[in-house]
Design a protein around this motif. Structure first.
Motif, PDB file in Angstrom:
ATOM      1  N   ASP A 178      23.752 -30.387  52.444  1.00  0.00           N
ATOM      2  CA  ASP A 178      24.054 -30.595  51.025  1.00  0.00           C
ATOM      3  C   ASP A 178      24.868 -31.886  50.937  1.00  0.00           C
ATOM      4  N   ALA A 179      24.168 -32.999  50.723  1.00  0.00           N
ATOM      5  CA  ALA A 179      24.816 -34.312  50.715  1.00  0.00           C
ATOM      6  C   ALA A 179      25.269 -34.722  49.323  1.00  0.00           C
ATOM      7  N   ASP A 180      25.180 -33.813  48.364  1.00  0.00           N
ATOM      8  CA  ASP A 180      25.701 -34.087  47.021  1.00  0.00           C
ATOM      9  C   ASP A 180      27.185 -33.713  47.028  1.00  0.00           C
ATOM     10  N   ILE A 181      28.007 -34.641  47.489  1.00  0.00           N
ATOM     11  CA  ILE A 181      29.427 -34.366  47.699  1.00  0.00           C
ATOM     12  C   ILE A 181      30.135 -34.016  46.391  1.00  0.00           C
ATOM     13  N   TYR A 182      29.714 -34.630  45.300  1.00  0.00           N
ATOM     14  CA  TYR A 182      30.393 -34.421  44.023  1.00  0.00           C
ATOM     15  C   TYR A 182      29.922 -33.161  43.313  1.00  0.00           C
ATOM     16  N   GLY A 183      28.646 -32.854  43.442  1.00  0.00           N
ATOM     17  CA  GLY A 183      28.093 -31.725  42.698  1.00  0.00           C
ATOM     18  C   GLY A 183      27.371 -30.743  43.578  1.00  0.00           C
ATOM     19  N   PHE A 184      28.005 -30.353  44.691  1.00  0.00           N
ATOM     20  CA  PHE A 184      27.363 -29.440  45.640  1.00  0.00           C
ATOM     21  C   PHE A 184      27.001 -28.117  44.962  1.00  0.00           C
ATOM     22  N   SER A 185      25.774 -27.665  45.180  1.00  0.00           N
ATOM     23  CA  SER A 185      25.331 -26.411  44.565  1.00  0.00           C
ATOM     24  C   SER A 185      24.545 -25.534  45.529  1.00  0.00           C
ATOM     25  N   LEU A 186      24.231 -26.046  46.719  1.00  0.00           N
ATOM     26  CA  LEU A 186      23.362 -25.297  47.618  1.00  0.00           C
ATOM     27  C   LEU A 186      23.961 -23.995  48.138  1.00  0.00           C
ATOM     28  N   PRO A 187      25.279 -23.910  48.442  1.00  0.00           N
ATOM     29  CA  PRO A 187      25.787 -22.614  48.899  1.00  0.00           C
ATOM     30  C   PRO A 187      25.505 -21.491  47.904  1.00  0.00           C
ATOM     31  N   GLY A 188      25.717 -21.745  46.615  1.00  0.00           N
ATOM     32  CA  GLY A 188      25.448 -20.721  45.614  1.00  0.00           C
ATOM     33  C   GLY A 188      23.981 -20.373  45.520  1.00  0.00           C
ATOM     34  N   LEU A 189      23.107 -21.378  45.605  1.00  0.00           N
ATOM     35  CA  LEU A 189      21.672 -21.133  45.491  1.00  0.00           C
ATOM     36  C   LEU A 189      21.118 -20.410  46.713  1.00  0.00           C
ATOM     37  N   PHE A 190      21.795 -20.546  47.860  1.00  0.00           N
ATOM     38  CA  PHE A 190      21.396 -19.820  49.061  1.00  0.00           C
ATOM     39  C   PHE A 190      22.159 -18.503  49.220  1.00  0.00           C
ATOM     40  N   GLY A 191      23.084 -18.213  48.296  1.00  0.00           N
ATOM     41  CA  GLY A 191      23.852 -16.984  48.387  1.00  0.00           C
ATOM     42  C   GLY A 191      24.888 -16.995  49.499  1.00  0.00           C
ATOM     43  N   VAL A 192      25.423 -18.172  49.820  1.00  0.00           N
ATOM     44  CA  VAL A 192      26.380 -18.313  50.923  1.00  0.00           C
ATOM     45  C   VAL A 192      27.800 -18.378  50.370  1.00  0.00           C
ATOM     46  N   ASP A 193      28.662 -17.502  50.859  1.00  0.00           N
ATOM     47  CA  ASP A 193      30.064 -17.540  50.450  1.00  0.00           C
ATOM     48  C   ASP A 193      30.997 -17.499  51.660  1.00  0.00           C
ATOM     49  N   THR A 194      30.476 -17.892  52.823  1.00  0.00           N
ATOM     50  CA  THR A 194      31.274 -17.899  54.046  1.00  0.00           C
ATOM     51  C   THR A 194      31.399 -19.327  54.564  1.00  0.00           C
ATOM     52  N   GLN A 195      32.362 -19.532  55.443  1.00  0.00           N
ATOM     53  CA  GLN A 195      32.548 -20.833  56.069  1.00  0.00           C
ATOM     54  C   GLN A 195      31.829 -20.877  57.413  1.00  0.00           C
ATOM     55  N   PRO A 196      31.462 -22.061  57.876  1.00  0.00           N
ATOM     56  CA  PRO A 196      30.847 -22.175  59.200  1.00  0.00           C
ATOM     57  C   PRO A 196      31.818 -21.729  60.290  1.00  0.00           C
ATOM     58  N   GLY A 217      30.916 -27.746  49.974  1.00  0.00           N
ATOM     59  CA  GLY A 217      31.318 -26.615  49.148  1.00  0.00           C
ATOM     60  C   GLY A 217      31.764 -25.408  49.945  1.00  0.00           C
ATOM     61  N   MET A 218      31.368 -25.336  51.223  1.00  0.00           N
ATOM     62  CA  MET A 218      31.815 -24.239  52.074  1.00  0.00           C
ATOM     63  C   MET A 218      33.277 -24.376  52.445  1.00  0.00           C
ATOM     64  N   PHE A 219      33.811 -25.596  52.314  1.00  0.00           N
ATOM     65  CA  PHE A 219      35.189 -25.855  52.707  1.00  0.00           C
ATOM     66  C   PHE A 219      36.113 -26.012  51.506  1.00  0.00           C
TER      67      PHE A 219
END
Length: 395
Positions: A178-196, A217-219
């Protein structure tokens, strides 16, 4: 932690009469170790035996049974305490032991974690083998597609998510940044709410719907603004490439920020073998700007692979309603073909469907069923066509 499981493949049979009974436990140990070499750590993508995770296998005959029964204790050292995929690994070990065909084995899994010294040595070896940015190695086979758009609001991120999910469902080892640093949205669209998982400074991407994903967005959390510019922004991409253990994916997608700013230039510098896929909607106000995002290929060493027209029509009672007009994708294709001097095809037209939003916001790519398989809809078939066009055929 100890887990136990027993069984014999297809009912099994006792050891034949010619077997040396005293030597058989040693043979079992060797053959079980060989079977465990096929068990792959789901995060590192390497065999658990190659990673040094199997420290011992103890085989003891069961004296309370005259048949060929053995207790097999497998001592496993996971990379970190509380490894999130420990159950997956132990289940695979149990399966490898209990399906042993030459005797009836009862498996006992003794789980611990690596010492700090052993873990440091493992991470050092992995980093040395990878040599920083893994996608610039000579002979690397990963196909890299940067998903770009001239302006926001054209559905670039939803295209990225559903394309990635489709590629994974087709059997490709798929990774996404997710290289959209300002408007990251991929974690939500993938259902991810955890950190690496942080493996002594090396991050494991989070896997969702079969896709390996990393996002700022994970951080930072989706409720915090990211105000990065210039070198710091470029460094974020370098870290995503070099400090994350990707393994050897078949395909890497990058969801770029809209426009032709710093991140597009950073991608071209860090990944000169990447190809641009330009997303637009049909109306001229979007397609004219989309052309500019493709023309960045005149300034940097990257190739435009093609154009995707999103929200092309809305299906209503069997009629296609062109809410945003028509022809934008083809206009972008024609203009980029003329300007760049090579064919830039219109790869696919995708309809406007409310489910893209409603299902996507629930954390599941709309092209997938709840079990993770492709759903067979017209939209899903179009993403399959797009995936196969980009990859040059099927798996």
């Amino acid at each position: 932690m100890v887990q136990e499981q027993s069984g014999m493949e297809n009912g099994g049979s006792a050891v034949d009469d010619q077997t040396d009974w005293e030597d058989f436990p040693r043979r079992i140990k060797g053959e079980v170790f060989e079977r465990l070499s096929k068990v792959i750590d789901p995060e590192l993508g390497r065999s658990i035996t190659d990673l040094g995770m199997i420290t011992d296998i103890v085989v003891v005959p069961r004296r309370d049974n005259a048949d060929a029964d053995y207790d097999v204790t497998v001592r496993v050292e996971l990379t970190i305490k509380g490894c999130p995929l420990s159950q997956t690994i132990t289940n695979q070990i149990n399966g490898a032991v209990s399906s042993y065909p030459r005797a009836r084995l009862s498996s006992h899994i003794d789980v611990s974690s690596m010492s700090e010294e052993k873990l440091n040595n493992l991470v050092a070896d992995l980093k040395a083998a990878r040599r920083s940015n893994p996608f610039n190695r000579p002979g690397v086979k990963t196909r890299i597609f940067a998903i770009a758009s001239g302006k926001g609001g054209v559905g670039k991120s939803s295209v990225t998510v559903n394309l990635a999910a489709t590629l994974a469902a087709l059997g490709y080892d798929t990774a996404v940044i997710d290289a959209d640093i300002y408007g990251f949205s991929l974690p939500g669209l993938f259902g991810v709410d955890t950190q690496p998982t942080n493996l002594n400074g090396m991050l494991m991407p989070v896997t969702s719907w079969g896709v390996k994903l990393i996002s700022i967005g994970m951080f930072a959390g989706a409720d915090r603004a990211i105000l990065w510019r210039g070198p710091r922004l470029q460094r974020s991409l370098e870290q995503f490439l070099a400090d994350v253990w990707w393994g050897d994916p078949d395909v890497l997608l990058l969801d770029l920020a809209p426009g032709t700013g710093d991140m597009a230039l950073s991608v071209a510098q860090a990944l000169p073998n990447s190809e641009l896929v330009v997303v637009t909607t049909p109306q001229p106000s979007a397609s004219d700007v989309a052309v500019r995002s493709g023309l960045v290929a005149l300034q940097i060493p990257t190739r435009v692979r093609g154009v995707v027209e999103n929200m092309s029509w809305y299906e209503h009672k069997g009629e296609r309603l062109h809410i945003f007009g028509e022809g934008g994708g083809q206009r972008v294709s024609d203009q980029l073909t003329e300007a760049l001097g090579y064919q830039v095809p219109l790869l696919e037209q995708l309809p406007l469907q409310p489910e893209v939003r409603t299902v996507g916001e629930s954390g599941r790519p709309v092209v997938l069923k709840e079990d993770g398989s492709l759903d067979g809809s017209d939209l899903s078939r179009r993403f399959v066509n797009l995936a196969r066009s980009l990859m040059g055929g099927g798996v």
